[in-house]
Design an enzyme around this catalytic site. Structure first.
Site, mmCIF file in Angstrom:
data_model
loop_
_atom_site.group_PDB
_atom_site.id
_atom_site.type_symbol
_atom_site.label_atom_id
_atom_site.label_comp_id
_atom_site.label_asym_id
_atom_site.label_seq_id
_atom_site.Cartn_x
_atom_site.Cartn_y
_atom_site.Cartn_z
ATOM 1 N N GLU A 67 39.353 -24.085 8.609
ATOM 2 C CA GLU A 67 39.446 -23.178 9.941
ATOM 3 C C GLU A 67 40.381 -23.777 11.090
ATOM 4 O O GLU A 67 41.582 -23.312 11.237
ATOM 5 C CB GLU A 67 38.191 -24.296 11.512
ATOM 6 C CG GLU A 67 37.020 -24.076 11.438
ATOM 7 C CD GLU A 67 36.058 -24.019 10.247
ATOM 8 O OE1 GLU A 67 37.023 -24.874 9.455
ATOM 9 O OE2 GLU A 67 34.831 -24.229 10.225
ATOM 10 N N HIS A 136 25.803 -28.966 15.791
ATOM 11 C CA HIS A 136 25.778 -27.303 15.746
ATOM 12 C C HIS A 136 25.050 -27.470 17.502
ATOM 13 O O HIS A 136 24.550 -26.476 17.237
ATOM 14 C CB HIS A 136 24.818 -27.000 14.604
ATOM 15 C CG HIS A 136 25.339 -26.899 13.552
ATOM 16 N ND1 HIS A 136 25.297 -28.859 12.464
ATOM 17 C CD2 HIS A 136 26.018 -26.704 12.575
ATOM 18 C CE1 HIS A 136 25.868 -28.235 11.494
ATOM 19 N NE2 HIS A 136 26.583 -27.243 11.199
#
Length: 339
Positions: A67, A136
């Site tokens: 990322e 998550h």
């Protein structure tokens, strides 16, 4: 402009986002997409369906699991005149790329006297409720909304998702486009039915920074965003059986925040409940309540309430997670406590 005589069709948020991206990529050759599994898979949450086939690998770029690298590359492309849309698969992963987001994208326009803005969209999934645990399942709305230099939006339905995405891509500021997994329309996650609505095929915009009153009422104001809008609507239906008329506001945008719509509603009802599936402390719910009480308390009939996620990491255990999440019963109880 939409054609009022058109045939109506219902889309999921995932398909609405994909359609918005495709239309903007046809309109502007500077728009391109990057992220993990955005190509052949069409995005883990269906946000880039069909884009690779139409636009090819140069404009729909699958990236390694890095990322920091691909979001940093997007900032560079944006400052050079491109309009990248990057997907951070889960907002929980922001820690490894926050320097590129906040110290680069958010500040470029300020540092350059407005000469080098970073017109990019970072779309990212938020929310839990499906036992995916603490890495998550977070929302983190307040984390991004707290930092100046970025706009932050979250749709509750497919119509808004398409219009907000078009507006985000055309905006000259970095825009954090959050989408809630429970509303996305992916079969493996389940979907709140109210998020699947009629969506015009023609391109249109939904303005950034404008909330919507999705149910009018007289006795109490319920403020939500994303998935909690639907929980607030369910609660409003139950409150009606109690003889309580609830007004429901969908914020749609956290930055800019439509404080006027919230304030006008509370001046009418005199009571406020804010629903937020992000952590309670230092977050959206506190900001909304402060917005109201800073205008005075003469028109407030009861202390404002908030239904938010407690300040604990998201549990993996389903019963424990469900205990923590907002729901219609908690909202109904909070509203009843205002009388």
């Amino acid at each position: 402009m939409t054609n009022e005589n058109r045939k109506k069709r219902k889309l999921t948020i995932a398909k609405a986002m994909s359609e918005a991206l495709a239309q903007e990529m046809r309109r502007d050759k500077n728009v391109f997409v990057m992220g993990e599994d955005v190509g052949a898979l069409g995005g883990v949450f269906g946000t880039t369906q069909g884009l690779l086939d139409e636009f090819g690998k140069n404009r729909v770029r699958d990236t390694p699991i890095s990322e920091t690298a691909f979001i940093g590359a997007a900032v560079g492309a944006a400052t050079m005149g491109m309009r990248p849309v990057v997907e951070l698969m889960f907002v929980d992963f922001f820690g490894v790329c926050m320097d590129a987001i906040y110290n680069l994208a958010a500040k470029n326009a300020y540092f350059s006297g407005g000469h080098q803005p970073a017109p990019m969209v970072l779309m990212t999934s938020v929310g839990g409720g499906y036992s995916d645990a603490g890495q998550h399942s977070q929302c983190l709305y307040g984390t991004f909304a707290h930092l100046p230099g970025m706009k932050v939006v979250i749709p509750s339905n497919a119509y808004d998702a398409k219009g907000l995405m078009v507006s985000a891509i055309r905006d000259n500021n970095p825009v954090i486009f959050m989408f809630h997994k429970n509303l996305q329309g992916m079969g493996w996650l389940g979907t709140v039915k109210g998020s699947i609505v009629d969506v015009p095929e023609d391109s249109y915009t939904v303005p950034l920074g404008k909330a919507e009153i999705v149910r009018e009422g007289e006795d109490v104001t319920l403020v939500g965003l994303g998935a909690t809008v639907h929980q607030a609507l369910d609660a409003a239906g139950e409150l009606e059986k109690d003889g309580v008329s609830a007004e429901v506001i969908d914020l749609r945008s956290l930055v800019p925040l439509d404080r006027e719509t919230v304030l006008n509603s509370v001046k009418k009802t005199g009571r406020l409940v804010v629903v937020d599936d992000d952590y309670q402390s230092y977050g959206v719910s506190g900001e909304i309540i402060a917005t109201v009480v800073e205008q005075g308390v003469d028109f407030i009939k009861a202390a404002p309430k908030r239904v938010a996620y407690p300040d604990v990491p998201v549990p993996f255990s389903r019963p424990m997670e469900q205990h923590c999440l907002p729901n219609a019963s908690k909202i109904r109880a909070a509203a009843q406590a205002c009388f």
